[in-house]
Design an enzyme around this catalytic site. Structure first.
Site, mmCIF file in Angstrom:
data_model
loop_
_atom_site.group_PDB
_atom_site.id
_atom_site.type_symbol
_atom_site.label_atom_id
_atom_site.label_comp_id
_atom_site.label_asym_id
_atom_site.label_seq_id
_atom_site.Cartn_x
_atom_site.Cartn_y
_atom_site.Cartn_z
ATOM 1 N N GLY A 75 1.450 -6.966 1.183
ATOM 2 C CA GLY A 75 0.083 -7.052 2.187
ATOM 3 C C GLY A 75 -0.446 -8.630 1.923
ATOM 4 N N GLU A 111 9.670 -4.529 -4.819
ATOM 5 C CA GLU A 111 8.400 -5.064 -4.208
ATOM 6 C C GLU A 111 7.963 -6.125 -5.094
ATOM 7 O OE1 GLU A 111 7.087 -2.472 -0.949
ATOM 8 O OE2 GLU A 111 6.586 -1.504 -2.748
ATOM 9 N N HIS A 161 4.697 3.112 -7.011
ATOM 10 C CA HIS A 161 4.341 1.951 -6.066
ATOM 11 C C HIS A 161 3.292 0.854 -6.839
ATOM 12 C CE1 HIS A 161 2.167 -0.181 -2.785
ATOM 13 N NE2 HIS A 161 3.389 -0.076 -2.249
ATOM 14 N N GLU A 176 0.550 -0.347 -5.974
ATOM 15 C CA GLU A 176 -0.968 -0.145 -5.869
ATOM 16 C C GLU A 176 -1.280 1.214 -6.999
ATOM 17 O OE1 GLU A 176 -0.641 0.367 -1.640
ATOM 18 O OE2 GLU A 176 -0.413 -1.679 -1.544
ATOM 19 N N SER A 229 5.354 -7.611 2.771
ATOM 20 C CA SER A 229 5.292 -8.205 3.827
ATOM 21 C C SER A 229 6.607 -8.498 4.766
ATOM 22 C CB SER A 229 4.825 -9.885 3.516
ATOM 23 O OG SER A 229 3.486 -9.809 2.813
ATOM 24 N N ASN A 287 5.426 2.782 4.785
ATOM 25 C CA ASN A 287 4.436 3.471 3.757
ATOM 26 C C ASN A 287 3.138 3.019 4.574
ATOM 27 O OD1 ASN A 287 2.860 3.770 1.849
ATOM 28 N ND2 ASN A 287 3.487 2.072 0.502
ATOM 29 N N TRP A 288 2.701 4.175 5.127
ATOM 30 C CA TRP A 288 1.218 3.945 5.814
ATOM 31 C C TRP A 288 0.193 3.785 4.813
ATOM 32 C CZ3 TRP A 288 1.327 8.676 9.962
ATOM 33 C CH2 TRP A 288 2.231 8.380 11.117
ATOM 34 N N LYS A 289 0.384 3.860 3.494
ATOM 35 C CA LYS A 289 -0.810 3.840 2.668
ATOM 36 C C LYS A 289 -1.993 4.782 3.187
ATOM 37 C CE LYS A 289 1.291 -0.221 1.385
ATOM 38 N NZ LYS A 289 1.007 -1.806 0.867
HETATM 39 P P1 PGA Z 1 3.430 -4.552 2.993
HETATM 40 O O1 PGA Z 1 3.347 -3.313 1.931
HETATM 41 O O2 PGA Z 1 4.701 -4.449 4.066
HETATM 42 O O3 PGA Z 1 1.936 -4.427 3.761
HETATM 43 O O4 PGA Z 1 3.483 -5.774 2.388
HETATM 44 C C1 PGA Z 1 4.767 -3.167 1.464
HETATM 45 C C2 PGA Z 1 4.361 -1.697 0.393
HETATM 46 O O5 PGA Z 1 3.300 -1.913 -0.310
HETATM 47 O O6 PGA Z 1 5.256 -0.941 0.234
#
Ligand code: PGA
Length: 263
Positions: free
Chosen positions: A183, A177, A104, A106, A223, A11-13
């Protein structure tokens, strides 16, 4: 890792420029090749990349002829119409996407998407033939107050409402998650992940049917890095990883995959 084919999803966001794509793909493919001419991708695991929607077409072009799959980070609720700012699942299919993320953390927490909207996105994506990764997970306060399973169960509820028919079982993947791990550098322990993954599989089995429970892949995200991917993947109900920060560098992402497959 269980017996299902593992999926490693990047997931590059909202990261990367379009101009970085060719080098990323070249380096990822290079890193996944054990010896010249022998690609790890020939073996039994799946990889999918989830860039910003602006990057999907150039990424699809760069991935042509290889087994890495493509996915969108979100998906619209209808085939077309007056939905400013959304991307149609039919168009995602048209440009070569196989996947969409829905729910997700976010999207849930920064953009206030709630379960009814997430259900509409999931249903529209499935209707157009996309596979989905449904993301679920508790916030820190919920974990601290013993409400993890309750939160995850509520979020899974949309699968029951969506009335998933048997030929769609394989189109659905669930990603656990924990929000406090995304993150932050602080991953769930392998035991914490396994406990929730087993709960998810059990929930799907009892609420949606045994066959679905057997076939559904449950990914862990939060993470993930090369240093922890083997221990997390060693858990019996972990069928892959959803990787954010550590997927931005192709060599580090390849390290996550390589170590994850060792377990
Ligand atoms: P992260 O993000 O690996 O940077 O913790 C995972 C995600 O949000 O899919």
């Amino acid at each position: 890792m269980g017996s299902l084919i593992p999926l490693f999803a990047a997931n590059w966001k909202m990261n990367k420029f379009v101009r970085e794509i060719p080098e990323y793909v070249e380096r990822l493919l290079g890193a996944l090749r054990e010896k010249p001419g022998e690609s790890l991708l020939g073996s039994k695991y799946d990889v999918a990349l989830f860039p910003s929607s602006t990057h999907l077409i150039p990424l699809a072009q760069n991935l042509e002829g290889c087994r890495i799959q493509l996915g969108a980070q979100n998906v619209g609720t209808a085939k077309s119409g007056a939905y400013t700012g959304e991307v149609s699942p039919a168009v995602l299919r048209e440009i070569g996407c196989q996947w969409a993320l829905v729910g997700h953390s976010e999207r849930r927490h920064v953009y206030r998407e709630e379960d009814p909207l997430i259900l509409s996105r999931l249903a529209a994506a499935l209707e157009e033939g996309l596979s989905v990764i449904l993301c679920v997970g508790e916030v820190l306060q919920e974990r601290k107050s013993g409400k993890t399973f309750q939160r995850v169960e509520t979020q899974l509820g949309i699968l029951k409402e969506a009335r998933i028919v048997p030929n769609l079982y394989k189109a659905i993947t669930i990603a656990y998650e924990p929000v406090w791990a995304i993150g932050t550098g602080e991953n769930a322990t392998p035991q914490q992940a396994q406990e929730v993954h087993a709960f998810i599989r059990n929930w799907v089995t009892t609420r949606c049917g045994g066959e679905f429970g057997k076939q559904v892949r449950v990914l862990y995200g939060g993470s993930v890095k090369p240093e922890n991917s083997a221990a997390i993947m060693a858990q019996p109900d972990v069928n892959g990883l959803l990787v954010g920060g550590a997927s931005l560098d192709p060599l580090i992402f390849a390290g996550v995959i390589r170590n994850g497959l060792k377990s």
